[in-house]
Motif scaffolding. Structure first.
Motif, PDB file in Angstrom:
ATOM      1  N   GLY A   1       0.812  -1.398   0.021  1.00 15.87           N
ATOM      2  CA  GLY A   1       0.088   0.081  -0.170  1.00 15.87           C
ATOM      3  C   GLY A   1       1.059   1.276  -0.013  1.00 15.87           C
ATOM      4  O   GLY A   1       1.915   1.202   0.331  1.00 15.87           O
ATOM      5  N   ILE A   2      -0.049   2.445  -0.588  1.00 16.75           N
ATOM      6  CA  ILE A   2       0.713   3.777  -0.286  1.00 16.75           C
ATOM      7  C   ILE A   2      -0.430   4.715  -0.048  1.00 16.75           C
ATOM      8  O   ILE A   2      -1.247   4.684  -0.793  1.00 16.75           O
ATOM      9  N   ALA A   3      -0.039   5.565   0.996  1.00 15.96           N
ATOM     10  CA  ALA A   3      -1.107   6.498   1.383  1.00 15.96           C
ATOM     11  C   ALA A   3      -0.658   7.876   0.774  1.00 15.96           C
ATOM     12  O   ALA A   3       0.859   8.138   1.041  1.00 15.96           O
ATOM     13  N   ILE A   4      -1.253   8.580   0.193  1.00 19.66           N
ATOM     14  CA  ILE A   4      -0.860   9.727  -0.587  1.00 19.66           C
ATOM     15  C   ILE A   4      -1.751  11.167  -0.029  1.00 19.66           C
ATOM     16  O   ILE A   4      -2.821  10.842  -0.079  1.00 19.66           O
ATOM     17  N   SER A   5      -1.104  12.258   0.303  1.00 22.85           N
ATOM     18  CA  SER A   5      -1.717  13.340   0.621  1.00 22.85           C
ATOM     19  C   SER A   5      -1.511  14.316  -0.500  1.00 22.85           C
ATOM     20  O   SER A   5      -0.328  14.705  -0.716  1.00 22.85           O
ATOM     21  N   VAL A   6      -2.661  15.126  -0.941  1.00 28.51           N
ATOM     22  CA  VAL A   6      -2.550  16.170  -1.779  1.00 28.51           C
ATOM     23  C   VAL A   6      -3.103  17.471  -1.116  1.00 28.51           C
ATOM     24  O   VAL A   6      -4.267  17.468  -0.840  1.00 28.51           O
ATOM     25  N   PRO A   7      -2.000  18.237  -0.379  1.00 31.19           N
ATOM     26  CA  PRO A   7      -2.412  19.110   0.629  1.00 31.19           C
ATOM     27  C   PRO A   7      -3.621  20.108   0.045  1.00 31.19           C
ATOM     28  O   PRO A   7      -3.655  20.723  -0.825  1.00 31.19           O
ATOM     29  N   GLY A   8      -4.588  19.886   1.195  1.00 32.86           N
ATOM     30  CA  GLY A   8      -5.829  20.712   0.882  1.00 32.86           C
ATOM     31  C   GLY A   8      -6.637  20.416   0.135  1.00 32.86           C
ATOM     32  O   GLY A   8      -7.787  20.816   0.094  1.00 32.86           O
ATOM     33  N   LYS A   9      -6.497  19.169  -0.576  1.00 30.38           N
ATOM     34  CA  LYS A   9      -7.451  18.654  -1.613  1.00 30.38           C
ATOM     35  C   LYS A   9      -7.907  17.200  -1.362  1.00 30.38           C
ATOM     36  O   LYS A   9      -9.125  17.148  -1.185  1.00 30.38           O
ATOM     37  N   MET A  10      -7.053  16.246  -1.262  1.00 29.01           N
ATOM     38  CA  MET A  10      -7.849  14.789  -1.333  1.00 29.01           C
ATOM     39  C   MET A  10      -6.789  14.224  -0.888  1.00 29.01           C
ATOM     40  O   MET A  10      -5.551  14.277  -0.715  1.00 29.01           O
ATOM     41  N   GLY A  11      -7.224  12.682  -0.761  1.00 29.42           N
ATOM     42  CA  GLY A  11      -6.349  11.585  -0.169  1.00 29.42           C
ATOM     43  C   GLY A  11      -6.366  10.586  -1.396  1.00 29.42           C
ATOM     44  O   GLY A  11      -7.228  10.556  -1.927  1.00 29.42           O
ATOM     45  N   ILE A  12      -5.193   9.859  -1.636  1.00 24.18           N
ATOM     46  CA  ILE A  12      -5.096   8.794  -2.717  1.00 24.18           C
ATOM     47  C   ILE A  12      -4.729   7.591  -1.758  1.00 24.18           C
ATOM     48  O   ILE A  12      -3.719   7.791  -1.099  1.00 24.18           O
ATOM     49  N   GLY A  13      -5.132   6.556  -2.211  1.00 21.51           N
ATOM     50  CA  GLY A  13      -4.706   5.154  -1.721  1.00 21.51           C
ATOM     51  C   GLY A  13      -4.302   4.247  -2.816  1.00 21.51           C
ATOM     52  O   GLY A  13      -5.347   4.077  -3.832  1.00 21.51           O
ATOM     53  N   VAL A  14      -3.266   3.413  -2.738  1.00 18.48           N
ATOM     54  CA  VAL A  14      -2.969   2.555  -3.824  1.00 18.48           C
ATOM     55  C   VAL A  14      -2.626   1.336  -3.043  1.00 18.48           C
ATOM     56  O   VAL A  14      -1.926   1.299  -1.928  1.00 18.48           O
ATOM     57  N   PHE A  15      -2.733   0.188  -3.913  1.00 16.65           N
ATOM     58  CA  PHE A  15      -2.466  -0.848  -3.502  1.00 16.65           C
ATOM     59  C   PHE A  15      -2.044  -2.042  -4.615  1.00 16.65           C
ATOM     60  O   PHE A  15      -2.793  -2.280  -5.651  1.00 16.65           O
ATOM     61  N   SER A  16      -0.796  -2.724  -4.493  1.00 19.29           N
ATOM     62  CA  SER A  16      -0.197  -3.629  -5.324  1.00 19.29           C
ATOM     63  C   SER A  16       0.823  -4.258  -4.463  1.00 19.29           C
ATOM     64  O   SER A  16       1.820  -3.659  -4.354  1.00 19.29           O
ATOM     65  N   PRO A  17       0.769  -5.467  -4.264  1.00 21.75           N
ATOM     66  CA  PRO A  17       1.847  -6.077  -3.403  1.00 21.75           C
ATOM     67  C   PRO A  17       3.234  -6.162  -3.961  1.00 21.75           C
ATOM     68  O   PRO A  17       4.023  -6.690  -3.289  1.00 21.75           O
ATOM     69  N   ALA A  18       3.408  -6.390  -5.317  1.00 18.11           N
ATOM     70  CA  ALA A  18       4.508  -6.587  -5.930  1.00 18.11           C
ATOM     71  C   ALA A  18       5.508  -5.375  -5.683  1.00 18.11           C
ATOM     72  O   ALA A  18       5.158  -4.051  -6.298  1.00 18.11           O
ATOM     73  N   LEU A  19       6.654  -5.277  -4.930  1.00 16.06           N
ATOM     74  CA  LEU A  19       7.323  -4.298  -4.765  1.00 16.06           C
ATOM     75  C   LEU A  19       8.534  -4.126  -5.616  1.00 16.06           C
ATOM     76  O   LEU A  19       9.110  -5.089  -6.086  1.00 16.06           O
ATOM     77  N   ASP A  20       9.302  -3.056  -5.743  1.00 15.16           N
ATOM     78  CA  ASP A  20      10.501  -2.676  -6.365  1.00 15.16           C
ATOM     79  C   ASP A  20      11.709  -2.941  -5.221  1.00 15.16           C
ATOM     80  O   ASP A  20      11.418  -3.429  -4.178  1.00 15.16           O
ATOM     81  N   GLN A  21      12.813  -2.491  -5.630  1.00 14.14           N
ATOM     82  CA  GLN A  21      14.086  -2.945  -4.948  1.00 14.14           C
ATOM     83  C   GLN A  21      14.040  -1.801  -3.472  1.00 14.14           C
ATOM     84  O   GLN A  21      14.977  -2.133  -2.731  1.00 14.14           O
ATOM     85  N   HIS A  22      13.189  -0.900  -3.477  1.00 13.79           N
ATOM     86  CA  HIS A  22      13.148  -0.193  -2.310  1.00 13.79           C
ATOM     87  C   HIS A  22      12.161  -0.452  -1.517  1.00 13.79           C
ATOM     88  O   HIS A  22      12.166   0.102  -0.203  1.00 13.79           O
TER      89      HIS A  22
END
Length: 337
Positions: A294-315
């Protein structure tokens, strides 16, 4: 700068072009995000679905290795609580490191920012999330987004036994307005039985005088990482911090612009671990990832975004998740820069 139009040949055409470009850029940067549709999100999701083939599910925690790499979801929460979901929106996964921003909010609310950051830094990092960086030199974690700092943050929350964990769980339930959320006991046991590196950090900080309690405090960290939720829940968390700790439905019980600014700044500089600098350049939004996909994202003053996909990169960041965010940001000009 004042332009002397009398000195410019074809001045009418020049000025018309200048102002149309200027106004056009501003209009583009302030595009109404309420125009985002489910169709738009579906297109973005399907375009990036195949990135899972280039990533790898986090199998160093055995229970996480059982996740379906092909699962994918995208959610946004905008003003007035408007929610749009596409993909596997009912699929639950564990918060993992995304829980760190909730723990930080609680610790700072209880102890104050000065007390918390006297024990750790505000620094970004070029090191992986589970690095011992700084512990053997200055003795303090680099920031509260890396594992060492997060373990310390949770230990600073008041209460004996599992009470600090229950505070984190209750806050996640409040922010998402979802009282059914709980932690996955199998994932918790898997993390606890394999978490020797985290245990090493715990005892090194205990040796340095930063932690005074016992392994109950470390177990609370393992439990908070094991809280299960959906992409929509992540979008609601993103919205909460994007709007000064006001919930998506307008509930302002925890409204605090200062804490929101602190959390978002840490998300921006360290929320994607050693990828955070490049992510700030390409996406330009406060975000927090977790190895659950998962990744939780804040767009300041506007909205929230949530994404999910369990395959990860090297980080340790969701690969398809990153590319979905990148497309959404480019299409709707959401970067803060």
């Amino acid at each position: 700068m004042k332009i002397n139009s009398s000195l410019i040949p074809g001045k009418g055409i020049f000025l018309a072009l200048f102002f149309s470009l200027h106004i056009g850029v501003n209009a583009q940067k302030t595009e109404d995000i309420s125009t985002i549709s489910e169709k738009d999100l579906t297109h973005i999701l399907e375009k990036n679905r195949s990135f899972y083939t280039q990533g790898k599910v986090a199998n160093y925690i055995p229970e996480l290795g059982k996740m379906d790499a092909q699962s994918i979801a995208l959610s946004i929460v905008g003003k007035n609580g408007k929610v749009l979901n596409v993909g596997d929106v009912g699929k639950k996964f564990t918060m993992q490191s995304i829980s760190k921003i909730i723990a930080l909010m609680i610790a700072v609310s209880e102890k104050g920012e000065a007390h918390v950051f006297d024990k750790m830094g505000y620094f970004g990092t070029s090191q992986p999330f589970n690095s011992f960086s700084n512990l053997e030199t200055s003795g303090k974690p680099l920031n509260p987004m890396m594992n060492a700092g997060a373990i310390l943050t949770t230990s600073l929350i008041s209460g004996d036994g599992e009470k600090p964990f229950l505070k984190i769980l209750d806050m996640v339930r409040y922010i998402t307005r979802n009282q059914t959320l709980d932690y996955n006991k199998s994932v918790y046991e898997s993390e606890r039985s394999t978490g020797h590196r985290n245990r090493g950090m715990f005892y090194l900080m205990k040796n340095n005088g930063l932690i005074s309690g016992n392994e109950d405090q470390l177990n609370n960290y393992f439990k908070q990482c094991s809280i299960e939720l959906t992409a929509e829940d992540l979008a609601k968390i993103g919205y909460f911090f994007a709007n000064g700790c006001v919930r998506f439905d307008g509930d302002s019980q925890y409204k605090n612009a200062e804490i929101a600014q602190l959390i978002e700044s840490q998300m921006l500089i360290a929320g994607m671990y050693e990828f955070s600098g490049e992510y700030a350049r390409t996406v330009g939004l406060p975000s927090k990832s977790g190895v659950g996909g998962g990744i939780a994202i804040s767009v300041p003053g506007k909205m929230g975004i949530g994404v999910f996909s369990p395959a990860l990169d090297q980080h340790g960041n969701s690969l398809a998740g990153y590319h979905m965010i990148l497309d959404l940001v480019k299409q709707y000009h959401l970067s803060i820069f």
